[in-house]
Design an enzyme around this catalytic site. Sequence first.
Site, PDB file in Angstrom:
ATOM      1  N   SER A   1      -3.800  -0.365 -19.783  1.00 37.59           N
ATOM      2  CA  SER A   1      -4.222  -1.553 -20.519  1.00 37.59           C
ATOM      3  C   SER A   1      -3.910  -2.820 -19.727  1.00 37.59           C
ATOM      4  CB  SER A   1      -3.553  -1.603 -21.895  1.00 37.59           C
ATOM      5  OG  SER A   1      -2.149  -1.484 -21.784  1.00 37.59           O
TER       6      SER A   1
ATOM      7  N   HIS B   1       2.323   9.235  -9.116  1.00 37.47           N
ATOM      8  CA  HIS B   1       3.412   8.818  -8.221  1.00 37.47           C
ATOM      9  C   HIS B   1       3.125   9.212  -6.778  1.00 37.47           C
ATOM     10  CE1 HIS B   1       5.970   7.088 -11.297  1.00 37.47           C
ATOM     11  NE2 HIS B   1       5.566   8.076 -12.068  1.00 37.47           N
TER      12      HIS B   1
ATOM     13  N   ASP C   1      -4.455   1.953 -10.578  1.00 37.31           N
ATOM     14  CA  ASP C   1      -4.996   1.535 -11.880  1.00 37.31           C
ATOM     15  C   ASP C   1      -6.052   0.441 -11.709  1.00 37.31           C
ATOM     16  OD1 ASP C   1      -2.941   3.200 -12.580  1.00 37.31           O
ATOM     17  OD2 ASP C   1      -1.673   1.619 -13.417  1.00 37.31           O
TER      18      ASP C   1
HETATM   19  C1  GLA Z   1       1.463   3.358 -12.864  1.00 34.26           C
HETATM   20  C2  GLA Z   1       1.214   2.506 -11.635  1.00 34.26           C
HETATM   21  C3  GLA Z   1       0.291   3.213 -10.660  1.00 34.26           C
HETATM   22  C4  GLA Z   1       0.792   4.633 -10.351  1.00 34.26           C
HETATM   23  C5  GLA Z   1       1.128   5.367 -11.637  1.00 34.26           C
HETATM   24  C6  GLA Z   1       1.766   6.706 -11.367  1.00 34.26           C
HETATM   25  O1  GLA Z   1       0.293   3.543 -13.597  1.00 34.26           O
HETATM   26  O2  GLA Z   1       0.634   1.267 -11.996  1.00 34.26           O
HETATM   27  O3  GLA Z   1       0.163   2.462  -9.461  1.00 34.26           O
HETATM   28  O4  GLA Z   1       1.888   4.587  -9.475  1.00 34.26           O
HETATM   29  O5  GLA Z   1       1.997   4.626 -12.472  1.00 34.26           O
HETATM   30  O6  GLA Z   1       0.877   7.547 -10.706  1.00 34.26           O
END
Ligand code: GLA
Length: 330
Positions: free
Chosen positions: A104, A16, A145
């Site tokens: 995923s 976050h 991600d």
């Molecule tokens: C999800 C979101 C990411 C990030 C995480 C928390 O995976 O896709 O962008 O904010 O939560 O770190």
Amino acid sequence: MVRAFAPGRVNLIGDHTDYTGGLVLPMAVQLGTTVEVDVGGDEVRLDSADEPEPVVVPLDPGDPAAVEPRWGRYVAGVVAEVRPSVGATGTVTTTLPVGAGLSSSAALEVAVALALGFVGTPLELALACQRAEQRASGVPCGVMDQLTSAAGVAGHALLIDCTTLEVSPVPVPDGLEVVAVHSGQPRTLAGSAYAERRAACEGAVAVIGPLRDASLADLDDLDDPVVRRRARHVISENGRVRAAAVALAQGDAIGVGALMDESHASLRDDFEVSTPALDALVERLRGTPGVFGARLTGAGFGGCAVALCEPGALTEGWRLEAVDGARRTA
Ligand code: GLA
């Protein structure tokens, strides 16, 4: 036939923080998603070994969030971003647990984009797939991600500065294991909680400026106690990521582990994205001999915890190796 593979990711520390331009330390992992297609036709048609229904998406997919079955929304989001001029027919297979906090959906997006002929840098690929995820799910996710899946480096975690989008590989020392263990609770981001957290952080930024450059002393200027706690998590987490990258590069597993423990406490108490199942799992992992530290990984609200440990200390879960980013393999 075109084949593309995109890895999932595990985040060692820094959750976050990405959507306020902060710091994260994930690694791309050997578990991932493969898309194999034959190019041709005027729609994208994919079967998945893990889904009962295939996805059929026209080249002009309209609103990706309206597509059924639901997994097709991610495919439609990618089609809407990549805008291929011809269709494709093929299959999706994955070794990732779906909805477990190991990205995923990002792996699916990145693999589909490459299979559909996306041309660009790993960063451009990640940004296109981040937009695809947002369009598909309605969740205002950050870029961690997709960027980790696109830009992974074997044997390394990635220190990502989400303001500059600079990626600095940090070697994962030999003799350390990274293990993800599922809390048993399915995780979904589609609820409003993620968007609420992001809005609270943006509220804090509006008062004290970019959280990445703020200090804990700046928190005094925030009147709302909830916004203050959310910002305290982000500011302190950015500091922990900086410290963890240094400790990891020095092979200081005890130091990294302690920072992971602090990160979990901050996500639990200040950011409030943990669950009783995740808290219990993290406590149990931490109490296991040979474990240096453990924390929830990813968005929280269920899904996996990640532990750093001596080889063989944990016999459950997924033992994760850091791998290179997504690629077309045929
Ligand atoms: C999800 C979101 C990411 C990030 C995480 C928390 O995976 O896709 O962008 O904010 O939560 O770190």
